[in-house]
Structure formats: C-alpha cells, structure tokens
Design a protein around this motif. Structure first.
Motif, PDB file in Angstrom:
ATOM      1  N   LYS A   1      -2.656   9.248  13.184  1.00 16.74           N
ATOM      2  CA  LYS A   1      -3.821   9.086  14.055  1.00 16.74           C
ATOM      3  C   LYS A   1      -4.029   7.631  14.474  1.00 16.74           C
ATOM      4  O   LYS A   1      -4.626   7.369  15.519  1.00 16.74           O
ATOM      5  CB  LYS A   1      -5.064   9.634  13.360  1.00 16.74           C
ATOM      6  N   LYS A   2      -3.574   6.699  13.666  1.00 26.14           N
ATOM      7  CA  LYS A   2      -3.661   5.282  14.020  1.00 26.14           C
ATOM      8  C   LYS A   2      -2.269   4.715  14.271  1.00 26.14           C
ATOM      9  O   LYS A   2      -1.950   3.586  13.891  1.00 26.14           O
ATOM     10  CB  LYS A   2      -4.355   4.504  12.895  1.00 26.14           C
ATOM     11  N   ALA A   3      -1.442   5.504  14.918  1.00 23.46           N
ATOM     12  CA  ALA A   3      -0.039   5.133  15.120  1.00 23.46           C
ATOM     13  C   ALA A   3       0.108   3.793  15.838  1.00 23.46           C
ATOM     14  O   ALA A   3       1.036   3.026  15.549  1.00 23.46           O
ATOM     15  CB  ALA A   3       0.671   6.224  15.915  1.00 23.46           C
ATOM     16  N   ALA A   4      -0.784   3.490  16.770  1.00 20.04           N
ATOM     17  CA  ALA A   4      -0.680   2.238  17.521  1.00 20.04           C
ATOM     18  C   ALA A   4      -0.855   1.025  16.619  1.00 20.04           C
ATOM     19  O   ALA A   4      -0.279  -0.037  16.872  1.00 20.04           O
ATOM     20  CB  ALA A   4      -1.712   2.211  18.646  1.00 20.04           C
ATOM     21  N   ILE A   5      -1.660   1.176  15.558  1.00 16.69           N
ATOM     22  CA  ILE A   5      -1.895   0.061  14.640  1.00 16.69           C
ATOM     23  C   ILE A   5      -0.746  -0.081  13.652  1.00 16.69           C
ATOM     24  O   ILE A   5      -0.336  -1.192  13.306  1.00 16.69           O
ATOM     25  CB  ILE A   5      -3.229   0.264  13.886  1.00 16.69           C
ATOM     26  N   TYR A   6      -0.203   1.049  13.185  1.00 16.84           N
ATOM     27  CA  TYR A   6       0.805   1.021  12.127  1.00 16.84           C
ATOM     28  C   TYR A   6       2.232   1.182  12.667  1.00 16.84           C
ATOM     29  O   TYR A   6       3.100   1.738  12.004  1.00 16.84           O
ATOM     30  CB  TYR A   6       0.508   2.127  11.110  1.00 16.84           C
ATOM     31  N   ALA A   7       2.481   0.667  13.860  1.00 15.01           N
ATOM     32  CA  ALA A   7       3.785   0.857  14.492  1.00 15.01           C
ATOM     33  C   ALA A   7       4.784  -0.250  14.187  1.00 15.01           C
ATOM     34  O   ALA A   7       5.943  -0.154  14.578  1.00 15.01           O
ATOM     35  CB  ALA A   7       3.610   0.972  16.004  1.00 15.01           C
TER      36      ALA A   7
ATOM     37  N   GLY B   1       4.031   8.807  13.130  1.00 14.24           N
ATOM     38  CA  GLY B   1       3.614   8.000  14.270  1.00 14.24           C
ATOM     39  C   GLY B   1       4.749   7.582  15.187  1.00 14.24           C
ATOM     40  O   GLY B   1       5.683   8.337  15.448  1.00 14.24           O
ATOM     41  N   ARG B   2       4.655   6.362  15.677  1.00 13.35           N
ATOM     42  CA  ARG B   2       5.643   5.857  16.617  1.00 13.35           C
ATOM     43  C   ARG B   2       6.949   5.473  15.931  1.00 13.35           C
ATOM     44  O   ARG B   2       7.942   5.180  16.610  1.00 13.35           O
ATOM     45  CB  ARG B   2       5.063   4.658  17.381  1.00 13.35           C
ATOM     46  N   ARG B   3       6.939   5.472  14.602  1.00  8.81           N
ATOM     47  CA  ARG B   3       8.152   5.168  13.854  1.00  8.81           C
ATOM     48  C   ARG B   3       8.811   6.426  13.297  1.00  8.81           C
ATOM     49  O   ARG B   3       9.688   6.338  12.431  1.00  8.81           O
ATOM     50  CB  ARG B   3       7.812   4.214  12.707  1.00  8.81           C
ATOM     51  N   VAL B   4       8.416   7.590  13.772  1.00  9.58           N
ATOM     52  CA  VAL B   4       9.052   8.822  13.321  1.00  9.58           C
ATOM     53  C   VAL B   4      10.538   8.756  13.672  1.00  9.58           C
ATOM     54  O   VAL B   4      10.930   8.141  14.667  1.00  9.58           O
ATOM     55  CB  VAL B   4       8.382  10.056  13.972  1.00  9.58           C
ATOM     56  N   CYS B   5      11.378   9.358  12.857  1.00  9.01           N
ATOM     57  CA  CYS B   5      12.827   9.307  13.045  1.00  9.01           C
ATOM     58  C   CYS B   5      13.211   9.806  14.435  1.00  9.01           C
ATOM     59  O   CYS B   5      12.861  10.926  14.826  1.00  9.01           O
ATOM     60  CB  CYS B   5      13.513  10.148  11.972  1.00  9.01           C
TER      61      CYS B   5
ATOM     62  N   VAL C   1       0.852  -1.189   0.000  1.00  6.13           N
ATOM     63  CA  VAL C   1       0.000   0.000   0.000  1.00  6.13           C
ATOM     64  C   VAL C   1       0.886   1.235   0.000  1.00  6.13           C
ATOM     65  O   VAL C   1       1.785   1.369   0.843  1.00  6.13           O
ATOM     66  CB  VAL C   1      -0.941   0.003   1.228  1.00  6.13           C
ATOM     67  N   TRP C   2       0.620   2.132  -0.954  1.00  2.00           N
ATOM     68  CA  TRP C   2       1.390   3.369  -1.086  1.00  2.00           C
ATOM     69  C   TRP C   2       0.492   4.555  -0.784  1.00  2.00           C
ATOM     70  O   TRP C   2      -0.563   4.720  -1.393  1.00  2.00           O
ATOM     71  CB  TRP C   2       1.979   3.487  -2.493  1.00  2.00           C
ATOM     72  N   ILE C   3       0.936   5.384   0.168  1.00  2.00           N
ATOM     73  CA  ILE C   3       0.169   6.567   0.568  1.00  2.00           C
ATOM     74  C   ILE C   3       0.818   7.789  -0.085  1.00  2.00           C
ATOM     75  O   ILE C   3       1.984   8.091   0.157  1.00  2.00           O
ATOM     76  CB  ILE C   3       0.154   6.721   2.095  1.00  2.00           C
ATOM     77  N   ASN C   4       0.055   8.489  -0.917  1.00  2.00           N
ATOM     78  CA  ASN C   4       0.605   9.561  -1.749  1.00  2.00           C
ATOM     79  C   ASN C   4       0.037  10.933  -1.416  1.00  2.00           C
ATOM     80  O   ASN C   4       0.088  11.842  -2.243  1.00  2.00           O
ATOM     81  CB  ASN C   4       0.335   9.240  -3.227  1.00  2.00           C
ATOM     82  N   ASP C   5      -0.463  11.086  -0.212  1.00  2.00           N
ATOM     83  CA  ASP C   5      -1.164  12.308   0.161  1.00  2.00           C
ATOM     84  C   ASP C   5      -0.955  12.554   1.653  1.00  2.00           C
ATOM     85  O   ASP C   5      -1.028  11.627   2.468  1.00  2.00           O
ATOM     86  CB  ASP C   5      -2.646  12.139  -0.172  1.00  2.00           C
ATOM     87  N   ALA C   6      -0.670  13.809   2.030  1.00  2.00           N
ATOM     88  CA  ALA C   6      -0.367  14.135   3.425  1.00  2.00           C
ATOM     89  C   ALA C   6      -1.520  13.828   4.355  1.00  2.00           C
ATOM     90  O   ALA C   6      -1.327  13.333   5.479  1.00  2.00           O
ATOM     91  CB  ALA C   6       0.019  15.612   3.524  1.00  2.00           C
ATOM     92  N   TRP C   7      -2.732  14.111   3.930  1.00  2.00           N
ATOM     93  CA  TRP C   7      -3.887  13.951   4.808  1.00  2.00           C
ATOM     94  C   TRP C   7      -4.194  12.481   5.048  1.00  2.00           C
ATOM     95  O   TRP C   7      -4.561  12.092   6.168  1.00  2.00           O
ATOM     96  CB  TRP C   7      -5.087  14.681   4.204  1.00  2.00           C
ATOM     97  N   SER C   8      -4.028  11.653   4.025  1.00  4.20           N
ATOM     98  CA  SER C   8      -4.218  10.211   4.209  1.00  4.20           C
ATOM     99  C   SER C   8      -3.110   9.625   5.062  1.00  4.20           C
ATOM    100  O   SER C   8      -3.352   8.743   5.896  1.00  4.20           O
ATOM    101  CB  SER C   8      -4.256   9.514   2.834  1.00  4.20           C
ATOM    102  N   ALA C   9      -1.875  10.100   4.864  1.00  5.84           N
ATOM    103  CA  ALA C   9      -0.764   9.635   5.693  1.00  5.84           C
ATOM    104  C   ALA C   9      -1.002   9.980   7.154  1.00  5.84           C
ATOM    105  O   ALA C   9      -0.743   9.168   8.056  1.00  5.84           O
ATOM    106  CB  ALA C   9       0.546  10.260   5.206  1.00  5.84           C
ATOM    107  N   SER C  10      -1.495  11.174   7.409  1.00  4.46           N
ATOM    108  CA  SER C  10      -1.787  11.581   8.782  1.00  4.46           C
ATOM    109  C   SER C  10      -2.896  10.726   9.379  1.00  4.46           C
ATOM    110  O   SER C  10      -2.823  10.287  10.531  1.00  4.46           O
ATOM    111  CB  SER C  10      -2.178  13.057   8.813  1.00  4.46           C
ATOM    112  N   GLU C  11      -3.931  10.484   8.572  1.00  5.83           N
ATOM    113  CA  GLU C  11      -5.082   9.700   9.046  1.00  5.83           C
ATOM    114  C   GLU C  11      -4.675   8.284   9.424  1.00  5.83           C
ATOM    115  O   GLU C  11      -5.127   7.751  10.451  1.00  5.83           O
ATOM    116  CB  GLU C  11      -6.150   9.663   7.947  1.00  5.83           C
ATOM    117  N   LEU C  12      -3.821   7.665   8.615  1.00 11.32           N
ATOM    118  CA  LEU C  12      -3.456   6.277   8.847  1.00 11.32           C
ATOM    119  C   LEU C  12      -2.260   6.134   9.786  1.00 11.32           C
ATOM    120  O   LEU C  12      -2.317   5.393  10.774  1.00 11.32           O
ATOM    121  CB  LEU C  12      -3.134   5.588   7.513  1.00 11.32           C
ATOM    122  N   LEU C  13      -1.155   6.825   9.471  1.00  8.54           N
ATOM    123  CA  LEU C  13       0.102   6.566  10.163  1.00  8.54           C
ATOM    124  C   LEU C  13       0.284   7.386  11.431  1.00  8.54           C
ATOM    125  O   LEU C  13       1.046   6.983  12.320  1.00  8.54           O
ATOM    126  CB  LEU C  13       1.276   6.813   9.205  1.00  8.54           C
TER     127      LEU C  13
END
Length: 570
Positions: free
Chosen positions: A115-121, A455-459, A101-113
C-alpha cells in the motif's frame, strides 16, 4: 669537574624534556580518550533514542547492536520467534549501528510494502552484495529507486513482463515435456533435469539458444555462482556479512585481509555475462531478449555493465529459483503422499493417459492449481523476500518510526508460517487455496501468498515463474508416482522437510526418492511427447564457447575486449 658540569646539566635537560614529552603525550591520550568516550556516548544515545522510537526489538549494545545474538543458520526462524516473543509483527533488530526492520506478518507487509509501495521502492546500501562484488548500481536488483531504476525495470519487462511470457508457452511446454522424458529415463537425476529445464527456458528467452545437456556450463557453473550470491544476503555475525556491521573492515588492502580475498577484484561476472550477450549479438541465433537490449542500448545510453546485469538477472531470477521450487515440490510429494490421489483423480478425469496437461486445462484443474500454490507457500525459495527495501522518507507503522533508508526486510518464512493465516503451517495442504474449503483463510492479496515480494520491487519474472511452475507441477503429478525411496530391506527412507540450505534462495538438501510412471499408457505418452518436444526445440540448438571456470584464465577470452565502453562496439 668544570668540564663535566655541562654534560651533567645536558643530561638533566634531556630527562626533563623526556618527562615533559611524556607528560604531553599523556595529555593527548587523555584528550583522545575523552573525545572517544564522548562520541561513543553521543552515538549510543542516538541509538537508544531510535530504539524507543522504532518498532519493538531487543536493546542494542553500543557499536555492535544486537549482532552478537544472530544465529549461524536460518536467521529467519530466529526473527519469527523474536516477533512472537515481542508480540509484534514488525520488529527492529540492530545490525551493528544500523537498525533493520523485519516484517513477520502478511497484513503488515501488505500495509507497508504494497500500500505504500512508492515510499518503500528503494534499496539500502548493501556493502557486501552490491559494492564488494562489484555489482554496484548497474544492476536492477540492488539499484536505488529513481529514473535509472525505471529504465531497467522497463527493459526487464521487455523480456519477462506479463505481456511477454505468454509468448514463451510453446518452448516452455516443450522443455517441461523434455524434463519429464529425461526423468523417466534417469529418475535418480531428477534434480539435474529440473536445473537443465529451468536454465534452458531462460537461455532461450535471453539468447535464443537452449541448454540441452545436463553438463552444460550454464548449469554446472552459473547456478553455483547464483547460489553463492544468494548467501551474501543472509544476515550473519561472521564473514563476509559482518562487514555490513563494521564497514571499515572492507577498507583494508585485500592482499593482507583473508576475509576480502573471496571477492577478488569484484565484478568479474560482469564480463562473463556480457561476453555471452555479445556472442549472441554477433551470431545468427533466434530472435531473443539480448538482441532487444542491444537495440535499446543507444536510446538509454546503456553501459556494458548494465547490459551484463540485465542478461545475468535472467539466470539469477529464473534458473536457480525455478529449479529449487520443483525440488521442493518433489519433497512435498514424498513427505505428504495423502495429497496425491485427489490430484491424480482430477488429472485423469480432465486429461486422461494419452496426453499430458496444457495451460488450457488450468480452469478445470483447481486442485492441481492449489497444489502449485501450496508449493510456493510451503517452502518459498526467496525465504526473506529477496533484497531488502528502504523507505525514501521517514515513515510510521502503528505510531512507530521507520527512518529513511532503513533496511526493511519481509520475512517470507514467518509470513507463510503464521498459524492464523495458515493453520499447521508445516503441513503441506493444497486445500488452503480452494475458496470454499474449511482450510482456506483470508489473505491480504488475491494470490494467497507473498513468494515474489512486494510493491514496485516485486519479482519481474513472477509471471514466467508461475506459468512454468504450474505446467511442470501438473505434468509431473499426471506422469509419475513420486514416493519415498526404499532401502535394501524394502523400508521407506524418511525425508526431512526442514533440511534446507541456508542461502537467501533456499532449496532442500539432497534426498532420495522414487519416481516411476503411473501407468504403461502414461509412460508411452511421456516418450512420445518428449521426442516430439525435442524435435520442435531443435531450432534452438546451440552452445556457447565460454565457460565461467576458464573465462578469466584464458588470455584470448577477451575480458578487456568485452568490457570496453558499449559505444565502441555497439
């Protein structure tokens, strides 16, 4: 005749037996073929099922998925274009039998990665980067989300967490002053001076020892290794990345497989970085991150591979990326000279010619701060957002399924080149980051860019990188006229803003430029501050005995010694 009869009958029986045997083998082959076709049909049916359940994407073929259509270079541009064609900011692309899955938009990236950081960690399985290189699960970068990841994250913050990096401002500022001093004297070697600066800062943090020479092995060898490692994360239909599509290709003996030979025995860099750490532990160097790690090792039962990865990550996250950002800054100055006079006016008004900028000036340098942010946005180093994320459970986006453990990648290139958020995205325009400017647009986070991940994987080193980039950009804008170079006839040599490397951490291809002091007074200040900085940095002088190029060739280098269990030597 009677004597010959048994012989004839025997021959007849042999022929009948051969026929039966051949008939039986044919049946076996037919059964195997039927099983293979059935398995392929079932597998492809499941692929098609996911294709219609997951975010939009091209129709995958059996086994190979969409791998055949991957471009050889800069696939992030291809995914950006594919997203536009499908009119969906989130798309699915099949790497072999695995959907990505490729996220190509800032708002979708924010929504998934975010706001749902616990899921996508978590991370997906990474055969090439993690397993074949021998890094495995000993490294925070590709570690699956869980208790061990939390330990490594905590230990990493001991070195480069936001509360720590302000303590480094003294020597970081000094190294930046030395970089300007070196560039003043050897402007044609500006890239080398930037690499030395970035490597020296992380070396002082990690080992309490600076890198003072441009030919120090930590520059000439380790950065090259880091750049090569970054290439092992770019999706490709050629070796070695094609093994992510067909993992069975990694099962062959390395002696007979040319595509596996570059990986050697795997994990060889582990011993080298541990040797550097062990060398400092036994020395009288300044207090540093490595000594903190050895102090914490018994508490967390750290293996040597883990100590090595925590040490090596400083270079992976701090040297190549920071220097590449500064080279991009230089390219932007050459390509967009109209952005410079406003920065010069601001710096002259706030600082004057007799001192270079400091962090205390930051609130009074809004345009220079915006200039730095535009550097991070315009050509982000981690062009596909670093390592992929993987959800720890099934998730949904706009009604589309994103299955558990799916490879999820943020396309930073597409995010930072979305014309809705950044009109004329390839134009370098610092005004985008000035709140009241017409060029400014809403963005889902306060910083206005997503250069360091989500999210939780930020540098982990984001604070250190931003701190160093600001002071270095501000100082170089204050100190120099950075312009296109001229040929013998006096004509400007053009620069190509699209000529970048193909690795995960991209940087400009080599280009010529002219770097000269803005005035005689400023030149004198650069000289004075540079010499003073060298004096203040003298406490960090030192040199390692190890070189990566010879470490594994020299019997007394101590590879075996350095990779014994930690408990035996800690």
């Amino acid at each position: 005749m009677d004597a010959a009869k048994p012989i004839v009958e025997g021959l007849t029986l042999v022929k009948l037996g051969d026929a039966a045997s051949q008939y039986g083998a044919g049946n076996v082959l037919l059964v195997l073929l039927a099983v293979a076709i059935t398995a392929l049909a079932v597998d492809y049916s499941y692929m098609l099922y996911l294709h219609y359940k997951m975010p939009p994407g091209p129709l995958p073929l059996p086994i190979v998925g969409n791998t055949y259509s991957l471009p050889e270079h800069k696939p992030w541009i291809y995914f950006e274009q594919l997203s536009k064609q499908l009119n969906s900011p989130v798309i699915t692309f099949w790497i072999g039998r695995n959907p990505t899955v490729w996220i190509n938009d800032a708002w979708s990236a924010s929504e998934l990665l975010d706001k749902k950081a616990a899921i996508y960690a978590s991370r997906p399985r990474m055969l090439v980067f993690a397993e074949l290189t021998g890094i495995g699960q000993a490294n925070l970068v590709n570690m699956y989300y869980g208790d061990r990841w939390r330990v490594h994250r905590k230990l990493t913050h001991l070195g480069v967490g936001l509360q720590q990096v302000r303590k480094y401002r003294g020597f970081q500022n000094n190294e930046s002053q030395v970089m300007a001093y070196d560039t003043l004297h050897q402007p044609e070697k500006y890239v080398t001076h930037m690499e030395r600066y970035a490597t020296s800062v992380v070396s002082i943090i990690g080992f309490g020892r600076r890198v003072g020479k441009v030919d120090d092995p930590l520059i000439t060898e380790v950065i090259a290794v880091m750049q090569r490692a970054a290439e092992l994360n770019v999706p490709s239909k050629s070796f070695p990345m094609v093994m992510e599509t067909f993992p069975w290709l990694a099962k062959f003996p390395k002696k007979i497989t040319p595509w596996l030979k570059p990986f050697g025995n795997g994990g060889r860099g582990t011993a080298f970085f541990y040797a550097l750490a062990d060398e400092v532990k036994e020395s009288e160097a300044e207090p540093c991150y490595v000594r903190q790690i050895f102090k914490e090792a018994p508490k967390y039962d750290l293996r040597k591979e883990e100590i090595s990865s925590l040490t090596g990550n400083l270079f992976g996250a701090g040297s190549d990326t920071s220097s590449s950002t500064l080279v991009t800054f230089t390219l932007a100055c050459c390509a967009f000279p109209e952005t410079l006079p406003r920065a010069w006016e601001e710096l002259d008004r706030v600082c004057g010619p007799h001192r270079s900028p400091t962090w205390d000036d930051e609130p009074n340098l809004p345009y220079v701060k915006a200039f730095m942010k535009e550097v991070l946005r315009w050509r982000s180093v981690a062009i596909i957002g670093g390592q992929p994320h993987a959800p720890i459970q099934d998730d949904y986006w706009n009604g589309y399924l994103i299955p558990k453990q799916t490879w999820v990648q943020g396309n930073t290139w597409a995010i930072h080149h979305n014309e809705r958020d950044f009109p004329e995205p390839d134009r370098f325009n610092p005004c985008r980051f000035l709140k009241d400017d017409p060029a400014s647009r809403p963005f889902p986070n306060e910083k206005g860019y997503m250069t360091f991940g989500w999210g939780r994987r930020v540098c982990s080193g984001q604070g250190l990188a931003e701190q160093g980039t600001f002071i270095s950009v501000a100082r170089f804008l204050w100190a120099f006229k950075i312009e296109k170079a001229k040929d013998e006839a006096g004509h400007e040599i053009p620069v190509d803003i699209f000529a970048y490397t193909n690795g995960l951490n991209m940087r400009p291809e080599p280009f010529k430029c002219s770097i000269t002091p803005r005035s005689e007074e400023i030149r004198q200040t650069i000289e004075r501050e540079g010499q003073q900085a060298l004096s203040e940095l003298s406490t960090f002088e030192g040199e390692t005995q190890y070189r990566m190029s010879t470490f594994y060739k020299t019997p007394d280098a101590g590879v075996a010694k350095h990779m014994k269990p930690v408990a035996a030597s800690a």
